[in-house]
Design a protein around this motif. Structure first.
Motif, mmCIF file in Angstrom:
data_model
loop_
_atom_site.group_PDB
_atom_site.id
_atom_site.type_symbol
_atom_site.label_atom_id
_atom_site.label_comp_id
_atom_site.label_asym_id
_atom_site.label_seq_id
_atom_site.Cartn_x
_atom_site.Cartn_y
_atom_site.Cartn_z
ATOM 1 N N ASP A 34 0.955 12.791 39.781
ATOM 2 C CA ASP A 34 0.977 12.365 41.184
ATOM 3 C C ASP A 34 2.137 11.435 41.505
ATOM 4 O O ASP A 34 2.307 11.055 42.670
ATOM 5 C CB ASP A 34 -0.343 11.665 41.538
ATOM 6 C CG ASP A 34 -1.507 12.638 41.638
ATOM 7 O OD1 ASP A 34 -1.264 13.854 41.596
ATOM 8 O OD2 ASP A 34 -2.662 12.177 41.750
ATOM 9 N N TYR B 255 -4.867 6.373 36.397
ATOM 10 C CA TYR B 255 -3.644 7.002 35.920
ATOM 11 C C TYR B 255 -3.245 6.479 34.551
ATOM 12 O O TYR B 255 -3.543 5.341 34.185
ATOM 13 C CB TYR B 255 -2.480 6.713 36.889
ATOM 14 C CG TYR B 255 -2.590 7.417 38.210
ATOM 15 C CD1 TYR B 255 -2.311 8.773 38.332
ATOM 16 C CD2 TYR B 255 -2.986 6.728 39.360
ATOM 17 C CE1 TYR B 255 -2.409 9.419 39.548
ATOM 18 C CE2 TYR B 255 -3.090 7.367 40.583
ATOM 19 C CZ TYR B 255 -2.797 8.717 40.673
ATOM 20 O OH TYR B 255 -2.901 9.360 41.876
ATOM 21 N N LYS C 231 -0.506 19.881 39.068
ATOM 22 C CA LYS C 231 -1.839 19.762 38.486
ATOM 23 C C LYS C 231 -2.223 21.013 37.706
ATOM 24 O O LYS C 231 -1.915 22.131 38.110
ATOM 25 C CB LYS C 231 -2.883 19.502 39.582
ATOM 26 C CG LYS C 231 -4.291 19.260 39.059
ATOM 27 C CD LYS C 231 -5.268 18.927 40.172
ATOM 28 C CE LYS C 231 -6.652 18.637 39.598
ATOM 29 N NZ LYS C 231 -7.646 18.350 40.666
ATOM 30 N N ASP D 276 -7.588 13.537 35.969
ATOM 31 C CA ASP D 276 -7.902 14.962 35.986
ATOM 32 C C ASP D 276 -6.647 15.818 35.888
ATOM 33 O O ASP D 276 -6.592 16.941 36.397
ATOM 34 C CB ASP D 276 -8.719 15.322 37.228
ATOM 35 C CG ASP D 276 -8.000 14.976 38.532
ATOM 36 O OD1 ASP D 276 -6.942 14.322 38.474
ATOM 37 O OD2 ASP D 276 -8.504 15.366 39.600
ATOM 38 N N SER E 155 -2.875 11.594 36.382
ATOM 39 C CA SER E 155 -4.218 11.201 36.796
ATOM 40 C C SER E 155 -5.255 11.583 35.739
ATOM 41 O O SER E 155 -4.994 12.374 34.826
ATOM 42 C CB SER E 155 -4.583 11.854 38.131
ATOM 43 O OG SER E 155 -4.852 13.234 37.947
ATOM 44 N N THR F 11 -5.679 22.653 36.564
ATOM 45 C CA THR F 11 -7.103 22.566 36.870
ATOM 46 C C THR F 11 -7.895 23.524 35.985
ATOM 47 O O THR F 11 -7.543 24.707 35.868
ATOM 48 C CB THR F 11 -7.362 22.922 38.343
ATOM 49 O OG1 THR F 11 -6.647 22.003 39.179
ATOM 50 C CG2 THR F 11 -8.851 22.849 38.671
ATOM 51 N N SER G 8 -3.396 15.590 36.904
ATOM 52 C CA SER G 8 -2.450 15.828 37.988
ATOM 53 C C SER G 8 -1.317 14.805 37.893
ATOM 54 O O SER G 8 -1.568 13.598 37.788
ATOM 55 C CB SER G 8 -3.145 15.703 39.352
ATOM 56 O OG SER G 8 -2.214 15.896 40.400
ATOM 57 N N TYR H 230 2.595 17.209 44.009
ATOM 58 C CA TYR H 230 1.923 16.972 42.735
ATOM 59 C C TYR H 230 2.075 18.183 41.833
ATOM 60 O O TYR H 230 2.538 19.250 42.258
ATOM 61 C CB TYR H 230 0.443 16.638 42.955
ATOM 62 C CG TYR H 230 -0.354 17.754 43.626
ATOM 63 C CD1 TYR H 230 -1.118 18.648 42.881
ATOM 64 C CD2 TYR H 230 -0.336 17.907 45.020
ATOM 65 C CE1 TYR H 230 -1.844 19.663 43.485
ATOM 66 C CE2 TYR H 230 -1.058 18.917 45.635
ATOM 67 C CZ TYR H 230 -1.806 19.801 44.871
ATOM 68 O OH TYR H 230 -2.510 20.815 45.472
ATOM 69 N N CYS I 222 7.208 14.323 42.919
ATOM 70 C CA CYS I 222 5.750 14.297 43.042
ATOM 71 C C CYS I 222 5.384 12.895 43.532
ATOM 72 O O CYS I 222 5.645 11.912 42.829
ATOM 73 C CB CYS I 222 5.058 14.564 41.710
ATOM 74 S SG CYS I 222 5.331 16.220 41.043
#
Length: 598
Positions: free
Chosen positions: A25, A6, A51, A21, A19, A53, A23, A49, A38
């Protein structure tokens, strides 16, 4: 080595973990200590969360925008490449007011091709005890808590509302944004305003770093650590939190899980003392004002820990519906440390006040009568408690003891109060403080020293090593070349080191024997070795502990040498502060001891 994957973003109002990727969190809004909206870091399934993508992603990389608190995540996909810039706005308005709203900005810029994304916005307010009902409105999507404590959140975006809410595939335009805000905006929000707030936030951080006094050695890591510490400072009150998270476990799968989203006087004072030494006097001034607001009357005593708005009661409870980070229960909110007796706090705070005054007395800082009253109040309380047992720096929840570190910090309290008194011409008071300091020092030298261990130990009569006593040279209690100090350092090294990292202590503390090392204690050990001439060994240990930082240069509270992974709350202010101190010791003539008046 397993690290927390993170990065931290924030603006002095709240903070979030992003994160690797892309997200989000962990996010509490509107403030650091508010319930999470979150919380997937504490429960993978139900925590919530936000995110973004990339469809058919092939590679993801992440870094901070240089010298800022803005995270850039680059996602390469089969159809193209795009960057996500995550940040929380912070900049200064024309009236010198800081603009730092409770909101997260996620700016998306296409780098190449025609990449596609989907947005997963799974808000779970009130520590995931409630869902969030989405309502489409003209300018935004409004989310309202379905049950429990009322909260509402507003999503502003120039992407299609339905596609965002339903998680449909979206082909990205050249640039776009998603802004999750706690407050509804008054003025219409659009791409131009979003761009302006990004650039002004970037400019704020670049200017702040420009004012930071750093050596060339370790410069980038020092700057990253300074920014991280700045993100822990609450803009409204001047409080400094220990970490932006709760219940990331000291030991995976066990019960040492604590809420650190509060202002410990010890941690905050040490951080502010460092800031005073590297050119950020405003943070020191605001922290002193925070303390003045807690000691408005002469009978007011300083607390061990405060809420971010000065709350003295922060009751601890568990959230049994959450599984915890990697099933490490319980998840706790609040912290019962507020009930404890920790007699070192007087020295911690007087050291911070003294250092601030020592570095800035020629720059217009006026040591006024109100602050002098606080100094005398702290010193008087110290005189009353220095010979009493306490729970100690490590906050034992069992029997109190006569901890050597706590006694030493009361010596610091008397010494620094005496120095302050001398600076402002109160010579008689200074003499009485120095006399008490001598009395405390003699007591420590007589009772804190264990002749069998040939070391200062954890408490009077103890044979246990305590990393905190390594700070004796830092505060000027004993010089590093004193034979008793050398012997103590060697004793702690023998008892506390594990695979290049230092434990706080090794005995059973009521939760079993600790198995994780503490990053701050490792830096204390490195400093100690360096100061007694074991410089090559110290540098080797320093290089080793730097590997415990994650991919963005962030340190956790602890490190598990068995599993080779970061542990504890993250990122931890203590750890970043200690890294900077050690880097300055290696790279400059950093005075490891009481600040001298210039």
């Amino acid at each position: 080595m397993k690290q927390y994957s993170y990065g931290l973003i924030g603006n002095g109002t709240s903070a979030a973990l992003v994160s690797h990727d892309a997200s989000i969190d962990w996010l509490c809004m509107p403030y650091f200590d508010s319930p999470s909206v979150c919380g997937r870091v504490l429960d993978e399934g139900r925590g919530g969360y936000f995110k973004i993508t990339g469809i058919n992603a092939t590679k993801i990389s992440q870094e901070y925008v240089r010298h800022t608190a803005i995270i850039k995540t680059r996602i390469e996909t089969a159809d193209g490449i795009f960057d996500i810039y995550d940040y929380m706005p912070r900049f200064i308005l024309r009236n010198n007011h800081y603009y730092c709203p409770a909101e997260i900005h996620r700016n998306i810029r296409v780098v190449a091709g025609h990449p596609k994304i989907k947005v997963e916005l799974k808000l779970k307010p009130n520590y995931a005890t409630a869902g969030a009902l989405a309502k489409r409105e003209n300018e935004h999507i409004k989310f309202i808590t379905e049950s429990g404590e009322y909260h509402s959140y507003y999503l502003y975006t120039d992407l299609n509302f339905d596609a965002v809410l339903d998680g449909h595939e979206i082909t990205l335009p050249p640039s776009s944004y998603l802004v999750l805000a706690y407050h509804e905006k008054i003025r219409p929000f659009n791409a131009d305003r979003n761009y302006t707030e990004f650039e002004r936030t970037k400019g704020y951080w670049l200017g702040w770093v420009y004012a930071t006094q750093t050596p060339s050695a370790y410069r980038e890591m020092i700057i990253r650590s300074m920014i991280t510490l700045k993100l822990l400072m609450y803009q409204r009150s001047g409080a400094v939190i220990a970490a932006p998270t709760t219940s990331l476990p000291e030991i995976i799968g066990e019960k040492r899980n604590w809420d650190y989203r509060y202002c410990w006087i010890r941690d905050a004072s040490m951080i502010i003392e460092l800031f005073s030494r590297v050119g950020h006097d405003r943070s020191g001034y605001r922290y002193i004002q925070f303390i003045l607001n807690q000691m408005l009357l002469k009978h007011d005593n300083i607390a061990v820990v405060y809420g971010i708005n000065g709350e003295k009661v922060i009751p601890e409870r568990t959230l049994d519906h959450l599984s915890g980070y990697e099933n490490s229960r319980p998840v706790r909110i609040g912290n019962d440390a507020y009930k404890q007796t920790q007699n070192d706090v007087y020295g911690d705070l007087l050291e911070a006040i003294y250092t601030y005054f020592a570095y800035h007395h020629k720059g217009g800082f006026h040591f006024d009568q109100e602050l002098w009253t606080v100094v005398r109040g702290l010193a008087n309380h110290s005189m009353q408690v220095w010979d009493k047992p306490d729970n100690g720096i490590w906050e034992y929840r069992g029997q109190t003891q006569h901890h050597v570190f706590s006694k030493m910090m009361n010596w610091v309290a008397m010494d620094r109060a005496g120095r302050i008194a001398k600076m402002i011409g109160k010579d008689n008071y200074a003499t009485s403080c120095f006399k008490k300091a001598d009395e405390i020092k003699k007591d420590i030298l007589a009772k804190g020293w264990n002749p069998e261990c040939k070391a200062f130990t954890m408490y009077y009569g103890s044979a246990d090593a305590d990393a905190a006593v390594l700070l004796m040279p830092h505060y000027g209690f004993l010089p590093a070349d004193d034979e008793r100090m050398k012997s103590t350092i060697n004793f702690c090294y023998e008892k506390l080191m594990r695979d290049g990292f230092a434990m706080r202590y090794t005995h059973d503390d009521g939760f079993g024997k600790p198995e994780n090392a503490f990053v701050i204690c490792t830096f204390w050990m490195i400093n100690s070795l360096y100061l007694i001439g074991r410089k090559e060994e110290a540098r080797e240990l320093f290089d080793n502990v730097l590997t415990s930082a994650n991919h963005l240069g962030l340190f956790a509270e602890g490190y598990d040498p068995r599993q080779k992974r970061q542990t504890g709350n993250f990122p931890q202010g203590y750890s970043h502060m200690a890294f900077i101190q050690t880097a300055l010791l290696f790279a400059t003539d950093y005075h490891w001891g009481p600040a001298e008046i210039s």
